[in-house]
Design an enzyme around this catalytic site. Structure first.
Site, short mmCIF file in Angstrom:
data_model
loop_
_atom_site.label_atom_id
_atom_site.label_comp_id
_atom_site.label_asym_id
_atom_site.label_seq_id
_atom_site.Cartn_x
_atom_site.Cartn_y
_atom_site.Cartn_z
N GLU A 203 8.58 1.17 3.26
CA GLU A 203 7.61 1.16 2.16
C GLU A 203 6.87 2.50 2.05
OE1 GLU A 203 6.72 -3.60 2.92
OE2 GLU A 203 5.09 -2.15 3.11
N CYS A 220 2.04 8.30 -0.22
CA CYS A 220 2.00 8.08 1.23
C CYS A 220 3.41 7.67 1.66
CB CYS A 220 0.98 6.99 1.55
SG CYS A 220 0.91 6.53 3.29
N CYS A 227 7.39 1.11 14.14
CA CYS A 227 6.69 2.14 14.91
C CYS A 227 6.66 1.72 16.38
CB CYS A 227 5.27 2.33 14.39
SG CYS A 227 4.37 3.67 15.21
N CYS A 231 -0.18 0.56 18.25
CA CYS A 231 -1.62 0.57 17.99
C CYS A 231 -2.04 -0.86 17.66
CB CYS A 231 -1.96 1.51 16.85
SG CYS A 231 -1.60 3.26 17.22
N CYS A 234 -2.85 -2.12 13.97
CA CYS A 234 -1.91 -1.76 12.90
C CYS A 234 -0.86 -2.85 12.71
CB CYS A 234 -1.24 -0.43 13.23
SG CYS A 234 -0.07 0.13 11.96
N GLY A 284 5.40 4.22 10.71
CA GLY A 284 5.94 5.09 11.75
C GLY A 284 4.99 6.18 12.21
N SER A 338 -5.21 10.80 14.18
CA SER A 338 -5.80 9.47 14.17
C SER A 338 -6.54 9.28 15.49
CB SER A 338 -4.68 8.42 14.00
OG SER A 338 -5.20 7.15 13.78
N LEU A 339 -7.85 9.42 15.46
CA LEU A 339 -8.66 9.43 16.68
C LEU A 339 -9.11 8.02 17.06
CD1 LEU A 339 -9.99 11.27 18.82
CD2 LEU A 339 -11.98 11.42 17.31
N ASN A 340 -9.96 7.42 16.25
CA ASN A 340 -10.31 5.99 16.32
C ASN A 340 -11.10 5.53 17.54
OD1 ASN A 340 -8.87 5.66 13.88
ND2 ASN A 340 -6.98 5.42 15.02
N ASN A 419 -8.41 -2.48 7.39
CA ASN A 419 -7.82 -3.44 6.46
C ASN A 419 -7.19 -4.57 7.26
OD1 ASN A 419 -8.25 -1.92 3.89
ND2 ASN A 419 -7.01 -0.40 4.97
N CYS A 462 -4.04 1.22 4.16
CA CYS A 462 -3.80 1.84 5.46
C CYS A 462 -3.64 0.78 6.55
CB CYS A 462 -4.97 2.76 5.79
SG CYS A 462 -4.82 3.59 7.39
#
Length: 500
Positions: A203, A220, A227, A231, A234, A284, A338-340, A419, A462
């Site tokens: 996608e 995007c 992946c 995470c 996700c 991914g 991508s820190l988070n 999300n 996201c």
């Protein structure tokens, strides 16, 4: 003097009045002899010769000989082809394709033209007996507004013989099949492609913003089906890694986005492209497929083709440190990280890659490479993405640690709404917390923005892409990781307090 003169191929007059003149002539002759033997001059002469005969029909062997610096007879005798301007033995070069050229993942006998950089395309054309200048023709038909062809037969100004030859040994398709487009209320479109080589559906998302004459649209793109990073927040991670995408499959997502936004066959050439930005933030981990992603970024930013600004193509990574360094050295595209989380304890839980490359290693490679040299103003800063999870990474202590990072390197923080999706244990921080978090960063001198959530009702936002239950190449979901001990104890204490 007579001996030296005779070696240089001329006679000298030995009269006293002419001795100085004779010496000057000898010096000039000696200099000319040295110039004639110079490799640089030889290369220059061969280049000039090629330019002089460009308009004449010459044999394939003669062209190869010219490039490689040998005569045509020797080239024909050796059955030669050109590779990096050297002569290498091969079979029938006119009928073969370059062994180094990327192949279609559907039909390995065909070369995937969309998987090649411009220079690679030139070399491949020479290897199949064509002029390298045809690369400009092909790039134009594949990537220019008003063209974006899906079939060689649509290349109306290309010689019929060349088109027929291409149709036998190459493909201009991106090895993707458009399956469905889902449109959210805000205009965001989730575009679903079936991989022609099997494995499932990948996608990408087309995100319009700032509509109007000066508006822009971001596409995007995905770099993998599934992946491997696991995470915990996700949805895509629940698929595990099922397949890497080829460079051609990545590029095709962008080409089709331009078709869908009005840039395809028959579009007015002079008008501004609507799709101006590309982000590798779909399915991914891009740097886990780094070779194909590097090629795709080079194709996207080539001014002879799609011509995206290097500042408008951004690759996002969860933190593969060696690949970050390679990407920064080999690509002029932008980088997002991508820190988070601000501690190894939390980041190792929600992003297991941190167990291999912890915050010290990740921030260390970024400090060593930013601000990037010879890059645009846009790339002077590290672009950190930070998904806000209620009670996990949204405290005042997290703000202070982010401010400490901002003082150690030039950076920007992009705060992202979480999300939600089925089965997730996380909740998004509430609106007031997110705004206060951003304000505290700004008050501390850091640059911080809040990214609006787009397309979430169609699972196009996201972290929502993918289909973990899809039967193609199905595999069990990766393990769900337990909370750190400190958080488990805090939860137990809170539960006990409520009971009491």
């Amino acid at each position: 003097r007579d001996l030296r003169a005779s070696r240089l191929g001329f006679r000298t007059y030995l009269g006293p009045a002419s001795s100085f003149t004779t010496l000057c002539v000898m010096i000039r002759a000696a200099a000319a002899s040295l110039v004639r033997s110079s490799p640089a001059i030889s290369t220059f002469r061969r280049t000039a010769a090629r330019r002089r005969v460009r308009c004449f029909a010459i044999s394939h062997a003669a062209r190869l000989a010219d490039l490689a610096g040998v005569d045509a007879e020797e080239a024909a005798r050796r059955g030669a082809r050109v590779a990096d301007a050297t002569l290498e033995t091969s079979g029938d070069s006119a009928a073969s394709t370059s062994g180094d050229a990327p192949r279609s993942v559907v039909d390995a006998s065909r070369v995937a033209l969309k998987g090649m950089r411009y220079e690679e395309l030139e070399k491949w054309l020479v290897s199949v007996g064509e002029r390298p200048q045809r690369a400009a023709q092909l790039f134009s038909w594949m990537y220019r507004r008003g063209k974006l062809v899906e079939d060689f037969g649509d290349m109306t100004d290309v010689a019929k013989g060349f088109v027929e030859k291409l149709d036998e040994i190459a493909t201009v398709q991106g090895d993707l099949e458009l399956v469905e487009i889902k449109t959210a209320a805000d205009g965001t479109r989730k575009v679903m492609y079936r991989l022609r080589n099997g494995g499932g559906v990948v996608e990408s998302v087309i995100i319009p913003s700032n509509r109007g004459p000066g508006g822009r649209t971001t596409v995007c793109v995905s770099s993998q089906l599934g992946c491997a990073m696991n995470c915990q927040f996700c949805f895509t991670a629940k698929m595990g890694l099922r397949k890497n995408l080829s460079a051609a499959q990545i590029v095709e997502q962008v080409v089709n986005a331009r078709r869908l936004t009005g840039g395809g066959k028959g579009a007015a050439v002079g008008e501004r492209e609507e799709t101006t930005n590309v982000v590798f933030m779909g399915m991914g981990e891009p740097l886990h497929n780094v070779d194909e992603v590097l090629t795709a970024v080079d194709v996207l930013t080539d001014p002879r083709g799609l011509a995206f600004s290097q500042n408008k193509v951004t690759v996002s990574t969860s933190g593969l440190v060696p690949e970050i360094e390679r990407y920064l050295n080999e690509s002029r595209g932008s980088l997002a990280v991508s820190l988070n989380a601000t501690t190894d304890e939390i980041r190792s839980w929600i992003m297991p890659i941190n167990r291999k490359y912890n915050l010290d290693k990740l921030l260390g490679v970024l400090r060593d490479n930013f601000p990037r040299k010879n890059a645009g103003r846009h790339q002077r800063h590290v672009f950190f993405e930070y998904i806000l999870l209620a009670g996990i990474n949204d405290s005042d202590a997290d703000v202070e640690r982010l401010l400490a990072i901002s003082r150690s390197m030039p950076c920007k923080f992009n705060l992202i709404y979480f999300n939600t999706h089925e089965g997730s244990e996380f909740r998004c921080s509430d609106e007031a917390t997110i705004k206060a978090f951003r304000q505290k960063l700004a008050d501390g001198g850091a640059m911080a923005t809040i990214r609006a959530s787009r397309g979430d009702e169609e699972m196009a936002a996201c972290g929502q892409l993918g289909s973990p239950d899809a039967p193609e190449d199905w595999k069990p979901a990766p393990p769900k990781l337990p909370k750190p001990k400190r958080l488990r104890e805090a939860d137990a204490a809170a539960a006990a307090a409520e009971t009491a």
